[in-house]
Design a protein around this motif. Structure first.
Motif, PDB file in Angstrom:
ATOM      1  N   THR A  71       0.835  -1.191   0.000  1.00  0.00           N
ATOM      2  CA  THR A  71       0.000   0.000   0.000  1.00  0.00           C
ATOM      3  C   THR A  71       0.876   1.250   0.000  1.00  0.00           C
ATOM      4  OG1 THR A  71      -0.101   0.359   2.392  1.00  0.00           O
ATOM      5  CG2 THR A  71      -1.580  -1.314   1.476  1.00  0.00           C
ATOM      6  N   GLY A  72       0.235   2.407   0.076  1.00  0.00           N
ATOM      7  CA  GLY A  72       0.972   3.659   0.139  1.00  0.00           C
ATOM      8  C   GLY A  72       1.730   3.852   1.432  1.00  0.00           C
ATOM      9  N   GLN A  73       1.494   2.980   2.416  1.00  0.00           N
ATOM     10  CA  GLN A  73       2.198   3.053   3.693  1.00  0.00           C
ATOM     11  C   GLN A  73       3.275   1.974   3.818  1.00  0.00           C
ATOM     12  OE1 GLN A  73      -0.764   2.912   6.779  1.00  0.00           O
ATOM     13  NE2 GLN A  73      -1.654   4.890   6.236  1.00  0.00           N
TER      14      GLN A  73
ATOM     15  N   ASP B  78       3.461  -5.223   5.159  1.00  0.00           N
ATOM     16  CA  ASP B  78       3.256  -4.270   4.075  1.00  0.00           C
ATOM     17  C   ASP B  78       4.596  -3.597   3.786  1.00  0.00           C
ATOM     18  OD1 ASP B  78       2.350  -2.449   2.244  1.00  0.00           O
ATOM     19  OD2 ASP B  78       1.167  -1.267   3.677  1.00  0.00           O
TER      20      ASP B  78
ATOM     21  N   ARG C 273      13.319   3.136   4.602  1.00  0.00           N
ATOM     22  CA  ARG C 273      13.770   2.888   5.978  1.00  0.00           C
ATOM     23  C   ARG C 273      15.280   2.705   6.050  1.00  0.00           C
ATOM     24  NH1 ARG C 273       9.724   1.502   9.700  1.00  0.00           N
ATOM     25  NH2 ARG C 273       7.757   2.362   8.958  1.00  0.00           N
TER      26      ARG C 273
ATOM     27  N   LYS D 215       6.572  -0.115   4.041  1.00  0.00           N
ATOM     28  CA  LYS D 215       7.940   0.090   4.516  1.00  0.00           C
ATOM     29  C   LYS D 215       8.893  -0.362   3.409  1.00  0.00           C
ATOM     30  CE  LYS D 215       6.474  -0.928   9.243  1.00  0.00           C
ATOM     31  NZ  LYS D 215       6.593  -1.874  10.386  1.00  0.00           N
TER      32      LYS D 215
END
Length: 301
Positions: free
Chosen positions: A7-9, A39, A65, A11
């Motif tokens: 998704t757009g979130q 995700d 990250r 990592k």
């Protein structure tokens, strides 16, 4: 979230190298992500040396990250990071970058950790092994530097042997100076052995490690191996080469009834600290992980 969908979130992390197409890190990390239903994604990042610093800052700005660093960027990564850990300071190289929220970059050298963990996973008692005699390392490159550092931290005496002997002496000098500077202790027990003598490994050696590409498929000498006829029956033989899984050196060790540890375990275990930092969970190098990465290796053979 459906497994395998990001998704757009998500990592994000990756591996920087030149070239990077050979790296198994995307196979491994994305396998762990899928197994844990995280995700996230881990991608290969081919970056030329002159673009390395720009690429790292770009990844940081894009919300990654962190990243792994492979050849030829490990020394450049060490020069770039704000907070190198002790292993990085001692080895002068970084293979794991973690981007902090305050904009700083933490750098780690996890190759030595991966090497020691692979030995432990194969049932090697490091304390007992250290008491049996010194470790002999073939090679004087980045891998030798990281592994020598890890062994010195465990209290081993370390002998370096390299075909180009001045490089072995330079490595011993660099490691000794770094050790005194960053630990405050006197120089560790490091020495050089001429390359001719590894043809016959003496009986006082407790641990033998090939850190070169000798014995690797497609390498400079696929049949290379030292003579183990005079080696101790308690010698532990390691080869960081993992293509093929059983190098001529490891095969000779097995035939002599010696403990033989291949390079795949080091590759897998060195990835664990980065995965934990980027994706927030621990990983294990279990049989399923080894089988999955081994299958990927077979597909490339």
């Amino acid at each position: 979230m459906k497994r395998g969908r990001i998704t757009g979130q998500a990592k994000l992390a990756g591996v920087l190298g030149h070239p990077v197409s050979h790296s198994l890190s995307p196979v491994l990390h994305n396998y762990w992500l899928e197994q844990r239903n995280i995700d996230g994604a881990y991608v290969p990042l081919p970056v030329r040396p002159e673009q390395f610093a720009i690429a790292v800052r770009g990844l940081q700005a894009a919300g990654f990250r962190g990243a792994n660093v492979t050849i030829p960027h490990k020394e450049a990564a060490f020069a770039l990071v704000d907070e190198p850990d002790l292993a990085a300071r001692l080895s002068g190289s970084v293979n794991t970058l973690v981007f902090s929220e305050d904009g700083r970059i933490q750098g780690s050298s996890t190759d030595g950790f991966g090497f020691l963990e692979s030995l432990t996973a194969d049932g090697v008692d490091l304390t007992h092994l250290r008491q049996q005699g010194p470790a002999l390392l073939f090679g004087a490159g980045g891998a030798a530097r990281s592994i020598a550092t890890a062994l010195l931290e465990q209290g081993f005496s370390v002998i370096i042997s390299n075909r180009t002997e001045p490089r072995a002496h330079a490595l011993v000098k660099d490691l000794s100076q770094a050790w005194e500077e960053h630990t405050g202790n006197s120089a560790p027990d490091l020495s050089v052995q001429p390359w001719a003598t590894p043809e016959s490994v003496s009986g006082d050696i407790s641990l033998l490690v090939n850190t070169t590409s000798l014995g690797m498929s497609g390498g400079p000498d696929t049949a290379w191996m030292p003579d183990l006829a005079h080696a101790s029956e308690n010698l532990v033989v390691c080869d960081i080469v993992y293509i093929p899984r059983e190098t001529p050196l490891l095969k000779a060790a097995t035939q002599r009834g010696l403990v033989a540890v291949g390079g795949l375990g080091m590759l897998l275990h060195q990835a664990r600290p980065g995965f934990r930092a980027w994706f927030g969970t621990e990983t294990t190098v279990d049989a399923a992980t080894i089988d999955y990465v081994s299958d990927a290796l077979k597909c490339r053979a």
